[in-house]
Design an enzyme around this catalytic site. Structure first.
Site: not given
Ligand code: S3P
Length: 422
Positions: A380, A120, A307, A338, A23, A163, A334
């Protein structure tokens, strides 16, 4: 590709240096495209996901050079509109945050992904980007966006998604934005913006970003707690096993798994390390107790270990009492569904589970038989299946190559763990 995992026979004791945090790495690469000068990022994970983000900024005209331990990203004065489709592979973060780079491009930006990413949901990011006057054509991958951002926007997000928040800040960097968002999701982008001197006020759930420039950065990315979690669980399910994972991100939005494992009876020690700007980092040691108890995960705790649920579900499979997972409907969109994949994995090993739309009950008691699963494109799920098999009665994991998204050295580390001094 299939991998066969044999049960480890005696409690391993091992230090495992997992890859850099995905991230944080995505953000330090994608935002470098709009920084005020060259940025150096070291300790990047070698996975395909972050490589996709590097590929995206390179396609926009950022020059990328190797330096010792990392890369140097030098942005041009104006980002160019790439000629064809830019490949984001399996990486939802590259696509959703990267889409906001359209705000800084005069003309089209088209992003494509693999089979999993094409399924997605993307409307969730296109709609807030439209508030800035960024056009789009359809709501499915491949995305076709048209920039630049035309004006300041006020954006209310319905989902607590890091995100989406990151995409909104990136789109609003030059034009300004007021953002209201539900709480709970990781705040790496807010920390980056503040570290880089952006004119950002955060008041609880509301943030105001005035048109800003970003001072360039030189940073070493902490290691990824979402990758380390597989080893924390491997130790937790093996009485007497010890794993030490140095230099992991201790951002409070990423440490929910440690709280869950503690509540299950695992011994967790955390030593603070040298933080990086506003990002905390430290060293985590987990020791397997004699027995684990079940856990309840919901609300903000669920967001703090979103995650890590595939790994935590394995710990729950070994617990002596039932566990409850709730408020996790996002897991259905995801890299795979999952919750469905975990239901198949755990019930394949003879563990009783009851799945719901937003979670599941896992009744524990440990695996009763070896399991075979096809993890498809979901890294994962592949790693969770390996830990279930290694700690239990063995596993055959199809789609084993998917670990390359986040953790290309996973299988090598698993061999080391299985052969570690007892
Ligand atoms: C992430 C945010 C999460 C997470 C993803 C990485 C990020 O998703 O599940 O693996 O780096 O901002 P969401 O923002 O859709 O919750």
């Amino acid at each position: 590709m299939k991998r066969t995992v044999a049960p480890w026979t005696a409690p391993p004791r091992c230090t495992i240096r997992v890859p850099g945090d995905k991230s944080i790495a995505h953000r330090r690469v994608l935002f470098a495209a709009v920084a005020d000068g060259p940025c150096t990022v070291k300790g990047l994970p070698d996975g395909a996901d972050v490589r996709a983000s590097v590929g995206l900024v390179a396609a926009l005209g950022v020059s990328v050079e190797s330096v010792a331990g990392g890369i140097r990203l030098s942005p041009p004065s104006v980002l160019r509109s790439p000629a064809g489709l830019v490949q984001c592979g399996n990486s939802g973060t590259t696509m959703r945050i990267g889409a906001a780079l359209a705000a800084h491009v005069e003309g089209p930006l088209s992003l494509d992904g693999d089979e999993s990413l094409r399924r997605r949901p993307m409307g969730r990011v296109l709609e807030p980007l439209a508030r800035f006057g960024i056009g789009h054509d359809g709501a499915r991958v491949p995305l076709r966006l048209t920039g630049p951002a035309r004006h300041r926007a006020v954006v209310d997000l319905a989902l607590p998604s890091a995100q989406l928040r990151s995409a909104v800040w990136l789109a609003g960097l030059r034009v300004g934005v007021e953002l209201n968002s539900p709480p709970g999701a990781r705040d790496h982008t807010e920390r980056l913006l503040l570290d880089a001197g952006a004119d950002l006020d955060l008041e609880g759930l509301r943030g105001v970003l005035r048109p800003s420039c970003l001072a360039p950065w030189a940073m070493k990315v902490p290691r990824d707690p979402s990758s380390a979690c597989f080893w924390w669980v491997a130790a937790a399910i093996t009485p007497g096993a010890v794993v030490h994972t140095p230099d992991v991100s201790l951002n409070p939005f990423r440490t929910g798994a440690l709280d869950v494992l503690r509540s299950m009876g695992a011994h967790v020690e955390v030593a603070d390390g040298q933080g990086l700007g506003r990002e905390p980092m430290g060293h985590v040691t987990v020791t397997g107790p004699g027995a684990l108890v079940g856990a309840h995960v919901d609300g903000t705790l669920a967001l703090r270990c979103l995650d890590e649920i595939p790994a935590l579900a394995i710990a729950m499979a070994f617990a002596g009492s039932p566990s409850e997972l709730r408020d996790l409907a996002e897991l259905r969109v995801k890299e795979s569904d999952r919750l469905a994949a975990l239901e198949e994995l755990l019930s394949g090993a003879g563990i009783e589970v009851e799945a719901r739309l937003d979670g599941m009950s896992i009744f524990g008691g440990g695996p009763r038989r070896a399991v075979e699963i096809d993890a498809g494109h979901d890294h994962r799920i592949a790693m969770a299946a390996a830990v279930l098999g290694g700690g239990g009665r063995g596993a055959v994991v199809g789609g084993a190559e998917s670990v390359a998204s986040s953790y290309p050295t996973f299988w090598r580390h698993l061999s080391r763990w299985s052969a570690a001094p007892r």
